[in-house]
Every structure is written in structure tokens, then in C-alpha cells.
Design a protein around this motif. Structure first.
Motif, PDB file in Angstrom:
ATOM      1  N   GLU A  34       9.621  11.720   1.735  1.00 17.50           N
ATOM      2  CA  GLU A  34       9.056  12.096   0.361  1.00 17.50           C
ATOM      3  C   GLU A  34       9.776  11.417  -0.735  1.00 17.50           C
ATOM      4  OE1 GLU A  34       7.561  16.716   0.636  1.00 17.50           O
ATOM      5  OE2 GLU A  34       9.698  16.565   1.114  1.00 17.50           O
ATOM      6  N   ASN A  60       8.211   8.139  -0.293  1.00 17.51           N
ATOM      7  CA  ASN A  60       6.610   8.676  -0.580  1.00 17.51           C
ATOM      8  C   ASN A  60       5.786   8.021   0.247  1.00 17.51           C
ATOM      9  OD1 ASN A  60       5.160  10.605  -1.974  1.00 17.51           O
ATOM     10  ND2 ASN A  60       4.577   9.336  -3.468  1.00 17.51           N
ATOM     11  N   GLU A 125       2.531  18.073   3.366  1.00 11.81           N
ATOM     12  CA  GLU A 125       3.385  17.342   2.615  1.00 11.81           C
ATOM     13  C   GLU A 125       2.723  15.886   2.594  1.00 11.81           C
ATOM     14  OE1 GLU A 125       7.682  19.413   3.445  1.00 11.81           O
ATOM     15  OE2 GLU A 125       7.025  17.823   4.754  1.00 11.81           O
ATOM     16  N   ARG A 127      -0.283  15.101   2.715  1.00  5.62           N
ATOM     17  CA  ARG A 127      -1.431  14.795   1.628  1.00  5.62           C
ATOM     18  C   ARG A 127      -0.903  14.131   0.113  1.00  5.62           C
ATOM     19  NH1 ARG A 127      -3.362  20.775   0.855  1.00  5.62           N
ATOM     20  NH2 ARG A 127      -2.996  21.213   3.140  1.00  5.62           N
ATOM     21  N   ARG A 128       0.331  14.120  -0.418  1.00  6.87           N
ATOM     22  CA  ARG A 128       0.645  13.646  -1.406  1.00  6.87           C
ATOM     23  C   ARG A 128       1.108  12.260  -1.403  1.00  6.87           C
ATOM     24  NH1 ARG A 128       3.135  18.640  -1.538  1.00  6.87           N
ATOM     25  NH2 ARG A 128       5.141  17.701  -0.961  1.00  6.87           N
TER      26      ARG A 128
END
Length: 135
Positions: A34, A60, A125, A127-128
């Protein structure tokens, strides 16, 4: 004659579900990271599976890798400032494993840590995130 006929009928109804001998069994690993407040300023870290370089992972982003069945070791390359603890997984054929990686920053060093994640939480998580760009 009757046992041969019964065996033939059973094989017709059940189908031949055996895999070819040369087709290896495998599973999928989705490794993701992330956004992080301090993440090496967006640095991508190289990761290995069973001592073989597989690619890199940036903040990310996620990667999907085919992995062998059995016990595998996932780790990131170490450098002067960043260390990694390996993650061991017991892999079963046809399964998908989700692993989250994060950089933990200390005073003069950082540690890449990984943990398996529940599939439902991981999909939410992911999806972003975007897939990692190949080298």
C-alpha cells in the motif's frame, strides 16, 4: 468381462481428471504494497521466491506470480539500509495467496515485513492499486 465393462463405464462418467505428467501443479501469489508515509521515497524493492529474482514492488502496486506447490520462501533483497525477513508459505495447488508487504522505518534503517492477508480484505485493498510495471 463384466469388471472391464464396469471400469469403462465408470471412467466415462467420471472423466479422466488426471493431469498430464509433464504439467506442474502451481498456485498464484499476489504480493502487494500500500501507499506508505515514508516508503523509501517511492522506491521499488526487488523480491525473490525460493532464492530466484521475480521482479520488483513499488508503493501502491501489486504483482501476481505463479508459484510452485510446496513450501516456498518469499523475501526482498537486502541493501545497506533495508533488510527483509523472509516469509515462508505452505502452498497448495490451485490456491491464491495474498501477501501484504510494508516498510517499517527505524532510526537508521528500514525493514521490509510481509504477512499473509485474508482474501476478502486483500481484494478490497487491491481495488485502489495498480499492477507493477515490468522491468
Amino acid at each position: 468381462m463384466m469388471p472391464v465393462l464396469v471400469a469403462l463405464l465408470v471412467s466415462l462418467f467420471t472423466g479422466n481428471e488426471q493431469r498430464p505428467a509433464n504439467q506442474p501443479e502451481s498456485a498464484q501469489l499476489i504480493l502487494y504494497r500500500e501507499k506508505e508515509f515514508i516508503s523509501g521515497l517511492g522506491k521499488a524493492y526487488t523480491f525473490k521466491i525460493n532464492e530466484q529474482k521475480q521482479g520488483k514492488l513499488s508503493p501502491n502496486r501489486f504483482v501476481q506470480v505463479t508459484i510452485p506447490v510446496g513450501r516456498i520462501k518469499v523475501e526482498f533483497d537486502n541493501d545497506y539500509f533495508t533488510h527483509s525477513r523472509p516469509l515462508w508459505l505452505s502452498v497448495q495447488a490451485g490456491q491464491t495467496y495474498y501477501v501484504k508487504a510494508a516498510v517499517e522505518v527505524d532510526f537508521l534503517s528500514s525493514m521490509m515485513v510481509m504477512a499473509p492477508v485474508d482474501p476478502q480484505q486483500a481484494r478490497q485493498e487491491l481495488r485502489r492499486m495498480k499492477p507493477e510495471q515490468p522491468d
